[in-house]
Design an enzyme around this catalytic site. Structure first.
Site, mmCIF file in Angstrom:
data_model
loop_
_atom_site.group_PDB
_atom_site.id
_atom_site.type_symbol
_atom_site.label_atom_id
_atom_site.label_comp_id
_atom_site.label_asym_id
_atom_site.label_seq_id
_atom_site.Cartn_x
_atom_site.Cartn_y
_atom_site.Cartn_z
ATOM 1 N N ASP A 36 -11.409 51.544 18.102
ATOM 2 C CA ASP A 36 -12.467 52.351 18.706
ATOM 3 C C ASP A 36 -12.157 52.556 20.181
ATOM 4 O O ASP A 36 -12.186 51.598 20.962
ATOM 5 C CB ASP A 36 -13.818 51.645 18.558
ATOM 6 C CG ASP A 36 -14.288 51.603 17.115
ATOM 7 O OD1 ASP A 36 -14.474 52.685 16.538
ATOM 8 O OD2 ASP A 36 -14.476 50.499 16.577
ATOM 9 N N ASP A 166 -18.443 54.414 8.643
ATOM 10 C CA ASP A 166 -18.265 53.490 9.760
ATOM 11 C C ASP A 166 -19.620 53.126 10.349
ATOM 12 O O ASP A 166 -20.344 54.000 10.822
ATOM 13 C CB ASP A 166 -17.382 54.159 10.821
ATOM 14 C CG ASP A 166 -17.125 53.281 12.030
ATOM 15 O OD1 ASP A 166 -17.567 52.122 12.042
ATOM 16 O OD2 ASP A 166 -16.475 53.779 12.974
#
Length: 213
Positions: A36, A166
């Protein structure tokens, strides 16, 4: 990324001991790592830049990179894409076509991420190789799974695209997302008392649930 997979987001790992965390992930049987990338421009958080990303990419995993930034190409151009299978940017970002072209010239899959409030767009679906459905508000780990986002899975499936989910995925809800190809798991793994068992159990549920469904 043609087979169903669990990807571990390292957003909630101990960054003060990153090498050991990555070593443990490998020992526990993790194959896919989800990075991320945030720089405060798109979400109000910051993780790591190209230098640290490239150090992480030296490890033996299959990597996908989730760009939560407003100018993803600036960072993408500094990343060693030889070790990256997929890069995902958000629907709201400008110059998606430029990012897609840059990635495909380097044999990297191009993904579009949809925030919980973002609707499925026909043109974007046709341009993407992969669609990441966010089941939490992007930017921070440990949030509650938003089940209403699951309706998008079937919408995206109509375009014949690979689908990932996610955010907030744990043992209690993994059985609900077996229609996806890729499940990103983060805080559920790192907060588990027995990480290896958690990974084995959640992977079995994800894979076997899709077989029975």
């Amino acid at each position: 990324m043609l087979k169903k997979r669990i990807g571990i987001s390292i957003l909630d790992c101990n960054f003060g001991n990153l090498e050991e965390e990555l070593g443990e992930l490998k020992r526990n049987g993790v194959t896919n790592i989800h990075l991320d990338v945030m720089d405060t421009t798109f979400v109000k958080n910051i993780t790591f830049g190209p230098c640290i990303i490239n150090r992480i990419l030296e490890h033996d995993f299959v990597f996908d990179v989730h760009m939560m930034v407003e100018s993803p190409l600036d960072i993408i151009m500094q990343i060693d894409l030889e070790r990256v299978s997929l890069v995902t940017i958000h629907s709201e970002v400008c110059d998606k076509a430029g990012v897609a072209e840059y990635l495909r010239k380097r044999n990297v899959l191009f993904g579009i991420a949809l925030n919980p409030e973002t609707q499925v767009d026909d043109a974007e679906m046709r341009s993407a190789d992969f669609v990441l459905i966010m089941s939490v508000k992007p930017g921070f780990g440990g949030q509650k799974f938003q089940e209403e986002c699951l309706a998008k899975v079937e919408e995206v499936r109509r375009y014949g695209k690979m689908v990932g989910i996610d955010g907030g995925i744990e043992m209690s809800n993994i059985g609900r997302i077996t229609g996806a190809d890729y499940a990103v798991v983060g805080s559920g793994y790192f907060r588990s008392g027995d990480r290896k068992k958690f990974l084995r159990d959640i992977t079995d549920e994800f894979l076997c649930g899709s077989c029975s469904g």
